[in-house]
Write a protein that holds these residues in place. Structure first.
Motif, PDB file in Angstrom:
ATOM      1  N   LYS A 117      67.287  44.955  23.265  1.00 21.57           N
ATOM      2  CA  LYS A 117      66.504  45.101  22.108  1.00 21.57           C
ATOM      3  C   LYS A 117      65.282  46.158  23.308  1.00 21.57           C
ATOM      4  O   LYS A 117      64.718  44.928  23.842  1.00 21.57           O
ATOM      5  CB  LYS A 117      66.339  44.138  21.271  1.00 21.57           C
ATOM      6  CG  LYS A 117      65.549  44.184  20.067  1.00 21.57           C
ATOM      7  CD  LYS A 117      65.770  44.454  18.758  1.00 21.57           C
ATOM      8  CE  LYS A 117      64.668  45.151  17.673  1.00 21.57           C
ATOM      9  NZ  LYS A 117      65.063  44.512  16.838  1.00 21.57           N
ATOM     10  N   THR A 118      65.497  47.461  22.995  1.00 22.47           N
ATOM     11  CA  THR A 118      63.651  47.610  23.696  1.00 22.47           C
ATOM     12  C   THR A 118      62.348  48.591  22.339  1.00 22.47           C
ATOM     13  O   THR A 118      61.586  48.641  22.957  1.00 22.47           O
ATOM     14  CB  THR A 118      64.105  48.555  24.132  1.00 22.47           C
ATOM     15  OG1 THR A 118      64.727  50.130  23.388  1.00 22.47           O
ATOM     16  CG2 THR A 118      65.592  49.228  25.172  1.00 22.47           C
ATOM     17  N   GLY A 119      63.211  48.125  20.544  1.00 20.76           N
ATOM     18  CA  GLY A 119      62.441  49.143  20.073  1.00 20.76           C
ATOM     19  C   GLY A 119      63.080  48.577  18.726  1.00 20.76           C
ATOM     20  O   GLY A 119      63.903  48.735  18.054  1.00 20.76           O
ATOM     21  N   ASP A 156      70.749  53.282  18.357  1.00 19.33           N
ATOM     22  CA  ASP A 156      71.093  52.137  18.578  1.00 19.33           C
ATOM     23  C   ASP A 156      72.840  51.907  18.123  1.00 19.33           C
ATOM     24  O   ASP A 156      73.458  52.753  17.615  1.00 19.33           O
ATOM     25  CB  ASP A 156      70.872  51.386  16.618  1.00 19.33           C
ATOM     26  CG  ASP A 156      69.192  51.954  16.416  1.00 19.33           C
ATOM     27  OD1 ASP A 156      68.494  50.498  17.098  1.00 19.33           O
ATOM     28  OD2 ASP A 156      69.426  53.013  16.191  1.00 19.33           O
ATOM     29  N   LEU A 157      73.518  51.622  19.335  1.00 16.90           N
ATOM     30  CA  LEU A 157      75.053  51.156  20.018  1.00 16.90           C
ATOM     31  C   LEU A 157      75.366  50.288  19.658  1.00 16.90           C
ATOM     32  O   LEU A 157      74.971  48.896  19.510  1.00 16.90           O
ATOM     33  CB  LEU A 157      75.378  51.405  21.477  1.00 16.90           C
ATOM     34  CG  LEU A 157      76.065  51.462  22.133  1.00 16.90           C
ATOM     35  CD1 LEU A 157      77.641  52.160  21.183  1.00 16.90           C
ATOM     36  CD2 LEU A 157      76.132  51.320  23.617  1.00 16.90           C
ATOM     37  N   VAL A 158      76.746  49.538  19.149  1.00 19.45           N
ATOM     38  CA  VAL A 158      76.866  48.547  18.802  1.00 19.45           C
ATOM     39  C   VAL A 158      78.723  49.009  19.007  1.00 19.45           C
ATOM     40  O   VAL A 158      79.243  49.269  18.508  1.00 19.45           O
ATOM     41  CB  VAL A 158      76.765  48.443  16.929  1.00 19.45           C
ATOM     42  CG1 VAL A 158      77.459  49.339  15.663  1.00 19.45           C
ATOM     43  CG2 VAL A 158      77.488  46.744  17.230  1.00 19.45           C
ATOM     44  N   PHE A 159      78.947  47.533  19.697  1.00 19.88           N
ATOM     45  CA  PHE A 159      80.397  47.434  20.015  1.00 19.88           C
ATOM     46  C   PHE A 159      80.528  46.284  19.114  1.00 19.88           C
ATOM     47  O   PHE A 159      80.152  44.959  18.235  1.00 19.88           O
ATOM     48  CB  PHE A 159      80.293  46.367  21.406  1.00 19.88           C
ATOM     49  CG  PHE A 159      80.153  47.058  22.823  1.00 19.88           C
ATOM     50  CD1 PHE A 159      80.838  48.299  23.130  1.00 19.88           C
ATOM     51  CD2 PHE A 159      78.518  47.012  22.855  1.00 19.88           C
ATOM     52  CE1 PHE A 159      80.840  48.834  24.146  1.00 19.88           C
ATOM     53  CE2 PHE A 159      78.269  48.091  23.998  1.00 19.88           C
ATOM     54  CZ  PHE A 159      79.540  48.679  25.160  1.00 19.88           C
ATOM     55  N   GLY A 190      66.111  52.536  28.331  1.00 20.96           N
ATOM     56  CA  GLY A 190      65.011  52.145  27.952  1.00 20.96           C
ATOM     57  C   GLY A 190      64.612  52.784  26.099  1.00 20.96           C
ATOM     58  O   GLY A 190      64.470  52.251  25.280  1.00 20.96           O
ATOM     59  N   LYS A 191      65.566  53.612  25.937  1.00 21.37           N
ATOM     60  CA  LYS A 191      66.043  53.853  24.670  1.00 21.37           C
ATOM     61  C   LYS A 191      66.976  54.006  23.475  1.00 21.37           C
ATOM     62  O   LYS A 191      67.373  53.874  21.788  1.00 21.37           O
ATOM     63  CB  LYS A 191      66.095  56.453  24.347  1.00 21.37           C
ATOM     64  CG  LYS A 191      64.585  56.533  25.114  1.00 21.37           C
ATOM     65  CD  LYS A 191      65.200  58.280  25.165  1.00 21.37           C
ATOM     66  CE  LYS A 191      63.280  59.061  25.289  1.00 21.37           C
ATOM     67  NZ  LYS A 191      63.602  60.456  24.939  1.00 21.37           N
ATOM     68  N   PHE A 192      67.412  52.618  24.434  1.00 22.71           N
ATOM     69  CA  PHE A 192      68.560  52.050  23.512  1.00 22.71           C
ATOM     70  C   PHE A 192      68.479  50.893  23.222  1.00 22.71           C
ATOM     71  O   PHE A 192      68.176  50.319  23.654  1.00 22.71           O
ATOM     72  CB  PHE A 192      69.556  51.761  24.836  1.00 22.71           C
ATOM     73  CG  PHE A 192      71.397  53.409  24.754  1.00 22.71           C
ATOM     74  CD1 PHE A 192      71.368  53.729  24.453  1.00 22.71           C
ATOM     75  CD2 PHE A 192      69.993  54.493  25.724  1.00 22.71           C
ATOM     76  CE1 PHE A 192      72.536  54.481  24.472  1.00 22.71           C
ATOM     77  CE2 PHE A 192      71.065  55.727  26.366  1.00 22.71           C
ATOM     78  CZ  PHE A 192      72.184  55.691  24.932  1.00 22.71           C
TER      79      PHE A 192
END
Ligand SMILES: [Zn+2]
Length: 442
Positions: A175-177, A184-187, A222-224
């Motif tokens: 979590k970066t922000g 925002d990536l979800v598995f 850092g953008k993820f």
């Protein structure tokens, strides 16, 4: 010839008109609330007919997508949604994406008139006032056609407002922000039993680590935000119809999609998004608990990869690049869908082209100085510079001739080892990261 010219003019016109919309920036707070709306749609189609019928509408607690580029700035997608503010008749949101229907439409059974149903979900920020939503599909000449449209009120009592928590386990991997300015990536877990929960957690971590070991993901880590949602399947594994082997799993994923062995997708597009909506997400990756080689992607919707083949990490990143950045396959090969890139029509994918004019080719800024177009296979071999030559190498988008790719080797082609995206693919991925996680908002 004239027909082709007209087609090209039409494509140019639609790209120009999209850019005009894009310049007209929409203030998020003027038109939208914090929540998102998800509409379940049923697509019914043959090769020539498409019907779209709406199912339920659900409110999600936050809109995690871009807030400063509400009109989709890319020409991507064989389908699109557009949302209009009814009072001003202004386009306030759009997004382009693919569906399995558009691949099915090019197959033999579809062209013989066989109907097939495809459940999908579309999502957009929740408007403040009455709005109209449209579902569009591209014709073969790339021109848009509106297939379904409906006016709605955001206060409609039939919008389901129950919570999104379905009791599944959420793992936060990075979590970066704030989800609004992160990708925002979800598995999602598929084919893991209750006792395989930790295996899923470890598999999702392994894929995340592999992604951040490769450019351009490494420099944009850092953008993820990355999370993983676990729902137990009652059986371990996945459907393999060609082996007559079936498993009861959370998402009903299956090999042999469209009769291609390795093509692994789910036909439960409604469940997929309901499962994902338990966390804020922009992009969905389904991890399938199988040792078999395979995966699939529906561009700008979701992708799937198995986890335990020796090449699974590379397959995951290849499929994710399709689904996040609308990249085409750069390899040549037989697939059951035909005519996916009709002759005389320039594809909208950023990494393949039919154009050989160095002044017009879509990656003209990246071309190696003095490179001939088309570029001979062995160009630069004498100076051992072949790896970095950017030109137009013949073969791409499953076609052996008449379609060109930027570099000789790329992870979107057959070059999975070592895994490296060509400069054009890298740039396209970077642009999409920027769309979801704009640098200016930091
Ligand atoms: Zn490439």
């Amino acid at each position: 010839m004239v027909k082709n010219l007209l087609r090209i003019l039409l494509i140019c016109w639609s790209i120009v008109s999209m850019e005009c919309h894009a310049q007209d920036s929409i203030a998020y707070d003027a038109f939208f609330q914090d929540q998102a709306l998800r509409i379940e749609l049923f697509l019914f189609g043959t090769g020539s007919d498409l019907k779209v019928v709406p199912g339920k509408i659900v409110q999600e607690p936050i809109w995690p997508g871009p807030r400063n580029q509400l009109v989709f700035p890319f020409p991507y997608g064989k389908n699109a949604i557009r949302v209009y503010d009814l009072d001003s008749d202004r386009l306030i949101y759009s997004f382009g994406f693919d569906t399995l229907y558009s691949e099915y439409a090019t197959t033999e059974p579809a062209s013989q008139g066989k109907w097939k149903a495809f459940p999908i979900s579309v999502r957009f920020p929740k408007p403040k006032s009455r709005f109209r939503i449209e579902f569009l599909s591209r014709r073969k000449d790339n021109h848009w056609e509106t297939i379904w449209s409906e006016s709605m009120k955001p206060s409609d009592k039939n919008i389901r407002r129950e919570g999104v928590d379905l009791g599944d386990t959420v793992f936060e991997l990075q979590k970066t922000g704030d989800p609004n300015d992160r990708l925002d990536l979800v598995f999602l877990a598929e084919g893991y039993t209750d006792s395989e929960k930790e295996k899923f957690h470890a598999d999702a971590q392994r894929m995340t680590q592999y992604m951040f070991e490769h450019e351009p993901f490494r420099r944009h880590r850092g953008k993820f935000n990355v999370s993983a949602v676990f729902r137990p399947s009652s059986e371990s594994g996945v459907d393999e119809p060609d082996q007559r082997r079936y498993r009861n799993t959370a998402l009903g994923a299956s090999f042999n999609t469209l009769e291609i062995d390795r093509y692994l997708l789910t036909d439960q597009g409604h469940t997929l998004r309901e499962y994902a909506a338990q966390v804020p997400y922009d992009s969905v990756v389904v991890l399938v608990n199988s040792k078999r080689y395979g995966g699939g992607a529906i561009c700008l919707d979701y992708c799937v990869s198995t986890v335990d083949d020796p090449k699974s990490e590379a397959v995951f990143l290849h499929e994710f690049a399709h689904s996040i950045a609308y990249l085409a396959d750069e390899y040549i090969g037989s697939v059951t869908y035909n005519d996916i890139y009709p002759e005389g029509v320039e594809p909208v994918e950023p990494n393949i082209t039919r154009e050989l004019d160095p002044a017009k080719i879509k990656w003209k800024d990246a071309l190696t100085t003095g490179v001939p177009l088309p570029t001979p296979k062995d160009f630069g071999a004498a100076t051992q510079e072949t790896a970095s030559i950017v030109g137009a190498f013949e073969g791409g988008g499953y076609l052996k001739t008449g379609m060109y790719r930027p570099e000789k080797s790329c992870a979107m082609g057959s070059g999975l080892d070592p895994f490296r995206f060509c400069i054009v693919c890298e740039k396209a991925i970077e642009q999409m990261i920027e769309y979801y996680a704009p640098s200016t908002d930091k």
